[in-house]
Design a protein around this motif. Sequence first.
Motif: not given
Length: 336
Positions: A53-54, A67, A65, A45-49, A70
């Motif tokens: 999910k990635r 999400n 990668t 995942a992204y810590h800032y969002q 994209t």
Amino acid sequence: MPVLSYIHHLFNVEQCHAYIHTLRWKARPLQCPRCQSHNVGPWGAYHYQPGLKRYRCKEKGCKRTFNDLTGTLLDGSKRSVMYWILATFLLCLSCSSRRIARELGVHGRTSYRWCWWLRNTAISYETDRQVEGTVEADELYHTAGSKGQAKHGGPKHLGRRARGRRKKREPGRGHYDKDRPAIIAWVSRQGAVVIQATKNFTVQTVQKAADLAVQAGSRLYTDSASSYRALKGYVHEYVNHTKKEYARGDVHENRAECLFSLLKPYLRMFRGLSKTNLPGYVGFFQFLRNARQQNAFEQAGLILRAALDPAVASRARRGEYVKYLDHFDLLQTAIN
Ligand SMILES: [Zn+2]
């Protein structure tokens, strides 16, 4: 205070991401947006969002990668999808970009850009629409000048004196160069509408507008303007307003006039229009009108669904769906 600070208890970012995820992949399986491979798997995942999910494209693919955002219209935005969902919803409730900026707590320029991207996305549903059956047509001249700022900032150079408030306008039909472009509405009695912004109201322009908007062989009811009387390819009848004839049995254009009575207050909300933006506003109104059986959230769902399609998103950002109808442009492209 932004609206989101009041409703974030009811409306959280995980649910918004789940909504976006189903909206994007509902009709098709999850696939890589770059190499279209279906061999993909979760990749953190992204810590800032939070909530986003990635995924990663696996072996035999491009191994990059991606999400849920994209390549879409929402890709690269610093604001979370909650802001986008709410902005689209407010846009469908006919809010101006300034109002949306105030409600969301984003900068005015941000919401202006978002609004145009989203309007253009909505117009992607309307580009090929044709009406058929019994069609009423009418035209309107709307004052639209050089609102907005110059490219390099500061006021625009008008090249003329300011119009002045409540000043009487020039006599005669309006056209683009007189800052009064025409708007032609084609209203089918079966329900659908097509509204076009045109630079003028000549026979050729109206013929081209009709060819694009109305299926050949349809029955047309108009007023007695000569540009309509010269139309070819339709069963045509008209009422003569100068002789105080507004309806003759079934022949009238009251639905088209009614549509303008809705369009005029819709446009008034923006407090003056730039003539370059007029086709965009009119096109978005056409979308709202054709989706009038649905509520604002369902309309927003339609727009977001198109915005999540990378092909539509890139064209919407460039504003390719919106243009004036003018047969001179067509002639010029034929010459070049
Ligand atoms: Zn790939």
